[in-house]
Enzyme design. Structure first.
Site, PDB file in Angstrom:
ATOM      1  CB  THR A  94      -7.014  -2.993  -5.682  1.00 40.09           C
ATOM      2  OG1 THR A  94      -5.901  -2.426  -4.993  1.00 40.09           O
ATOM      3  CG2 THR A  94      -6.572  -4.242  -6.428  1.00 40.09           C
ATOM      4  CG  LEU A 104      -9.838  -7.001  -4.189  1.00 43.43           C
ATOM      5  CD1 LEU A 104     -10.314  -6.898  -5.634  1.00 43.43           C
ATOM      6  CD2 LEU A 104      -8.437  -7.593  -4.140  1.00 43.43           C
ATOM      7  CG  ASP A 105      -5.971  -1.801  -0.719  1.00 44.88           C
ATOM      8  OD1 ASP A 105      -6.388  -2.261   0.353  1.00 44.88           O
ATOM      9  OD2 ASP A 105      -4.763  -1.675  -0.996  1.00 44.88           O
ATOM     10  NE  ARG A 106     -11.066   4.973  -2.450  1.00 44.52           N
ATOM     11  CZ  ARG A 106     -10.927   6.205  -1.954  1.00 44.52           C
ATOM     12  NH1 ARG A 106     -11.914   6.791  -1.307  1.00 44.52           N
ATOM     13  NH2 ARG A 106      -9.763   6.831  -2.072  1.00 44.52           N
ATOM     14  NE  ARG A 109      -2.100   1.234  -2.276  1.00 41.46           N
ATOM     15  CZ  ARG A 109      -3.255   1.851  -2.075  1.00 41.46           C
ATOM     16  NH1 ARG A 109      -4.340   1.152  -1.766  1.00 41.46           N
ATOM     17  NH2 ARG A 109      -3.347   3.155  -2.193  1.00 41.46           N
TER      18      ARG A 109
END
Length: 205
Positions: free
Chosen positions: A55, A51-53, A152
């Site tokens: 998120t 997961l993105d930082r 995003r």
């Protein structure tokens, strides 16, 4: 660092409710991550997905290579079910929709990504509107693929960037405590027991 919210931990996998702001794996200049913190506690660990930082939500790690292969193949063959919840800027038109736009790295502006019909990889996101007010829309998203920054970018392409997105939402993101994107649900098959897991982690915003 507050204690990690571990949803499930057994001999095969660890399922974590990752907080926003914590990297999934160590970065070049930031060693602390979900992976490193869990490895300190549990030992051998393998990365299945990320997961993105910014998120929050459900992320799964494998505790041995056989579990890694089993679950990773489910992601690669799109046999998992993923549901994200988000707040986007503005009033999104329609009750549901689909974005099918290919994504690639924006090399001069890394780590940003971009839509590219020449160099991009297939990326598909289905979405459903949940609620709306004068300034934002609450959206449920079902990504078929798992490209970096996919949700995003796809929301940005609709003209409705995610609230608090420091990469794509402009100066308005500075006014927010976090990016409003959460990995809320994940369905997959347990690599050891064969059980159909349906993990739900309520949205914190």
């Amino acid at each position: 660092m507050t204690p990690l919210d571990i949803i499930l931990a057994d001999d095969d996998i660890i399922i974590l409710n990752k907080p926003a702001g914590l990297l999934s794996v160590p970065g070049r200049y930031i060693p602390e991550s979900a992976f490193s913190l869990l490895a300190e506690q549990f030992g051998e660990l393998h990365v299945i997905h990320r997961l993105d930082r910014d998120t929050s939500g459900i992320i799964v790690f494998a505790r041995h290579k056989a579990a890694l292969t089993h679950v990773q193949q489910q992601f690669e063959k799109q046999k998992t079910r993923k549901v994200y919840e988000s707040l986007v800027i503005g009033q999104l038109k329609g009750n549901w929709g689909c974005v099918n736009l290919p994504i690639c790295v924006d090399w001069p502006n890394r780590p940003l990504q971009k839509i590219s019909h020449v160099n991009g990889r297939y990326a598909l996101t289905r979405w459903k509107r949940l609620a709306q007010d004068a300034e934002t829309t609450r959206v449920e998203m079902y990504p078929k693929t798992g490209r970096s920054h996919q949700l995003r970018l796809h929301m940005l392409n609709l003209g409705h960037p995610i609230v608090g997105d420091v990469f794509y939402a402009g100066d308005s993101a500075k006014e927010q405590p976090r990016m409003m994107l959460h990995a809320r649900e994940l369905d997959f098959t347990h690599p050891g027991t064969g059980e159909a897991l349906q993990i739900v982690c309520p949205t914190p915003f």
